[in-house]
Design a protein around this motif. Structure first.
Motif, PDB file in Angstrom:
ATOM      1  N   GLY A 139     -13.239  40.837  21.961  1.00  0.00           N
ATOM      2  CA  GLY A 139     -11.921  41.731  22.395  1.00  0.00           C
ATOM      3  C   GLY A 139     -10.985  42.565  21.686  1.00  0.00           C
ATOM      4  O   GLY A 139      -9.666  42.215  22.547  1.00  0.00           O
ATOM      5  N   GLN A 140     -10.286  41.992  20.947  1.00  0.00           N
ATOM      6  CA  GLN A 140      -9.589  41.667  19.766  1.00  0.00           C
ATOM      7  C   GLN A 140      -9.585  43.040  18.907  1.00  0.00           C
ATOM      8  O   GLN A 140     -10.793  42.969  18.321  1.00  0.00           O
ATOM      9  CB  GLN A 140      -8.880  40.388  18.908  1.00  0.00           C
ATOM     10  CG  GLN A 140      -8.671  39.400  20.314  1.00  0.00           C
ATOM     11  CD  GLN A 140      -8.483  38.642  19.239  1.00  0.00           C
ATOM     12  OE1 GLN A 140      -8.521  37.792  18.582  1.00  0.00           O
ATOM     13  NE2 GLN A 140      -7.112  37.744  19.719  1.00  0.00           N
ATOM     14  N   ARG A 228       2.479  38.973  18.017  1.00  0.00           N
ATOM     15  CA  ARG A 228       2.110  39.060  19.314  1.00  0.00           C
ATOM     16  C   ARG A 228       1.097  37.560  18.920  1.00  0.00           C
ATOM     17  O   ARG A 228       0.527  36.527  19.228  1.00  0.00           O
ATOM     18  CB  ARG A 228       1.295  39.164  20.892  1.00  0.00           C
ATOM     19  CG  ARG A 228       2.267  39.993  21.287  1.00  0.00           C
ATOM     20  CD  ARG A 228       1.454  41.180  22.361  1.00  0.00           C
ATOM     21  NE  ARG A 228       2.429  41.720  23.342  1.00  0.00           N
ATOM     22  CZ  ARG A 228       2.706  41.955  24.739  1.00  0.00           C
ATOM     23  NH1 ARG A 228       2.719  40.442  24.795  1.00  0.00           N
ATOM     24  NH2 ARG A 228       3.292  42.661  25.348  1.00  0.00           N
ATOM     25  N   GLY A 229       0.274  38.322  17.951  1.00  0.00           N
ATOM     26  CA  GLY A 229      -0.845  37.746  16.900  1.00  0.00           C
ATOM     27  C   GLY A 229       0.121  36.364  16.676  1.00  0.00           C
ATOM     28  O   GLY A 229      -0.953  35.070  16.359  1.00  0.00           O
ATOM     29  N   TRP A 230       0.951  36.039  15.947  1.00  0.00           N
ATOM     30  CA  TRP A 230       1.697  35.246  15.696  1.00  0.00           C
ATOM     31  C   TRP A 230       1.853  34.151  16.660  1.00  0.00           C
ATOM     32  O   TRP A 230       1.590  32.902  15.934  1.00  0.00           O
ATOM     33  CB  TRP A 230       2.942  36.108  14.227  1.00  0.00           C
ATOM     34  CG  TRP A 230       3.956  34.577  14.148  1.00  0.00           C
ATOM     35  CD1 TRP A 230       3.373  33.474  13.053  1.00  0.00           C
ATOM     36  CD2 TRP A 230       4.558  34.095  15.151  1.00  0.00           C
ATOM     37  NE1 TRP A 230       4.638  33.065  13.098  1.00  0.00           N
ATOM     38  CE2 TRP A 230       5.714  33.434  13.778  1.00  0.00           C
ATOM     39  CE3 TRP A 230       5.699  34.243  15.740  1.00  0.00           C
ATOM     40  CZ2 TRP A 230       6.863  32.718  14.003  1.00  0.00           C
ATOM     41  CZ3 TRP A 230       6.958  33.966  16.093  1.00  0.00           C
ATOM     42  CH2 TRP A 230       6.790  32.797  15.374  1.00  0.00           C
ATOM     43  N   ASP A 235      -4.745  33.128  20.344  1.00  0.00           N
ATOM     44  CA  ASP A 235      -5.416  32.512  21.729  1.00  0.00           C
ATOM     45  C   ASP A 235      -5.017  33.769  22.307  1.00  0.00           C
ATOM     46  O   ASP A 235      -4.124  33.697  23.545  1.00  0.00           O
ATOM     47  CB  ASP A 235      -4.435  31.061  21.441  1.00  0.00           C
ATOM     48  CG  ASP A 235      -5.487  31.026  23.266  1.00  0.00           C
ATOM     49  OD1 ASP A 235      -6.326  31.381  23.260  1.00  0.00           O
ATOM     50  OD2 ASP A 235      -5.374  29.769  23.471  1.00  0.00           O
ATOM     51  N   GLN A 236      -6.093  34.475  22.979  1.00  0.00           N
ATOM     52  CA  GLN A 236      -6.097  35.237  23.524  1.00  0.00           C
ATOM     53  C   GLN A 236      -5.396  34.843  25.281  1.00  0.00           C
ATOM     54  O   GLN A 236      -5.128  35.487  26.021  1.00  0.00           O
ATOM     55  CB  GLN A 236      -7.141  36.425  23.866  1.00  0.00           C
ATOM     56  CG  GLN A 236      -7.526  36.857  22.568  1.00  0.00           C
ATOM     57  CD  GLN A 236      -8.379  38.066  23.212  1.00  0.00           C
ATOM     58  OE1 GLN A 236      -9.833  37.771  23.624  1.00  0.00           O
ATOM     59  NE2 GLN A 236      -8.383  39.454  23.337  1.00  0.00           N
TER      60      GLN A 236
END
Length: 326
Positions: A139-140, A228-230, A235-236
């Motif tokens: 989903g990413q 956001r990813g950093w 982790d979603q």
């Protein structure tokens, strides 16, 4: 000789199935985007007004007679000087409020409000739709995927909404500078342009607007995705606190300003109706004002965009948090 038969059991781990995106998710993205745009514009329009006024202030050449001590009653030559209406952002506020009151800072806000709501709805709806098409099994989106989805969202909003909205906004703000304004309001401005210049009069500056909006959203969504990813470490399930969302949004907005202010200047000049083509406009800016002319209004635009994008992602995330509870 005897053989002993051994049996082995193998446990298969079930792979969780990723549910396909529902129509409800897409509708929520569109609705949340529209609400975000309306709330956002009420806060940021005065800074947008200042930016536009400074970008339109290309100055006038004033000539004055020069006298010497030997010929005090006869001019020996004419001296020229480029005179601008405003000296800076604070001067725009001071003169506008003095001449037209505080409501003058909101001249043209009606057209932006009527355009911002569908613009944000199209932006987030398009991005979310593209994301569902190109996201991986988890989903990413990849970095390239986020860049492409942001670019696509910017191009779609430029064609469907932004160009005609920006044209009307620039014309109304520019018209305010005249002693006798030509337009009585939004509807009169739109009907006058359609009558005098045709449908494509509202779409002047389409090419630079596509470039501006496409690069804007590509940079902003990419920067937000990276930040956001950093923070979450990929982790979603981990949420980003709103103060950090605001900080990341401001950084993303600042990056987009540095990347495309020259495009924004050309777009604004084109939509004011003074030039016949994008290339002619860019050439005139370089000839008359040099490279620095492409960065006119950069500081107020930086302030406005950082604030706007920080608010945009905070408001959008807050609205989606509420929607996701139902």
């Amino acid at each position: 000789m005897s053989f002993t038969q051994k049996s082995y059991s193998v446990k298969l781990r079930e792979v969780p199935q990723i549910a396909p995106p529902s129509n409800k998710r897409g509708f929520r993205s569109v609705l949340a985007g529209g609400l975000t745009g309306g709330i956002n514009m009420c806060f940021v329009f005065p800074m947008e007004f200042i930016k536009t006024q400074l970008q339109l202030d290309s100055g006038k050449t004033m000539f004055s007679a020069h006298h010497t001590a030997l010929t005090p009653y006869r001019a020996t030559f004419l001296a020229s000087k480029l005179v601008r209406v405003y000296t800076g952002s604070l001067d725009v506020v001071k003169k506008t409020v003095k001449d037209r009151g505080i409501r003058g800072m909101y001249r043209g806000v009606t057209v932006l409000l009527s355009g911002t709501v569908p613009m944000y709805a199209v932006r987030f709806g398009t991005f979310d739709n593209l994301k569902t098409q190109f996201a991986g099994p988890n989903g990413q989106l990849s970095a390239a995927g986020t860049l492409g989805c942001g670019l696509g969202a910017g191009v779609v909003e430029a064609v469907l909404v932004v160009t005609w909205v920006e044209t009307l906004k620039v014309r109304l703000i520019s018209d305010q500078r005249k002693k006798v304004p030509q337009y009585r309001g939004l509807i009169h401005a739109a009907s006058s342009i359609l009558r005098q210049e045709g449908f494509f009069g509202l779409y002047k500056g389409l090419a630079p607007t596509i470039l501006k909006q496409g690069s804007n959203q590509a940079i902003r969504f990419s920067a937000m995705g990276v930040l956001r990813g950093w923070y979450t470490g990929g982790d979603q399930s981990k949420s980003v606190p709103k103060p950090f969302v605001a900080l990341f949004g401001a950084l993303a907005g600042g990056a987009s300003v540095l990347g495309n202010t020259p495009i924004d200047v050309v777009k604004t000049r084109m939509q004011n109706g003074s030039y016949t083509s994008t290339l002619e406009c860019a050439r005139q800016v370089v000839t008359k004002e040099g490279v620095r002319g492409f960065y006119k209004g950069c500081l107020p635009r930086m302030n406005a965009v950082c604030f706007e994008v920080a608010l945009m992602f905070c408001i959008y995330d807050s609205i989606m948090d509420v929607f996701n509870k139902f």
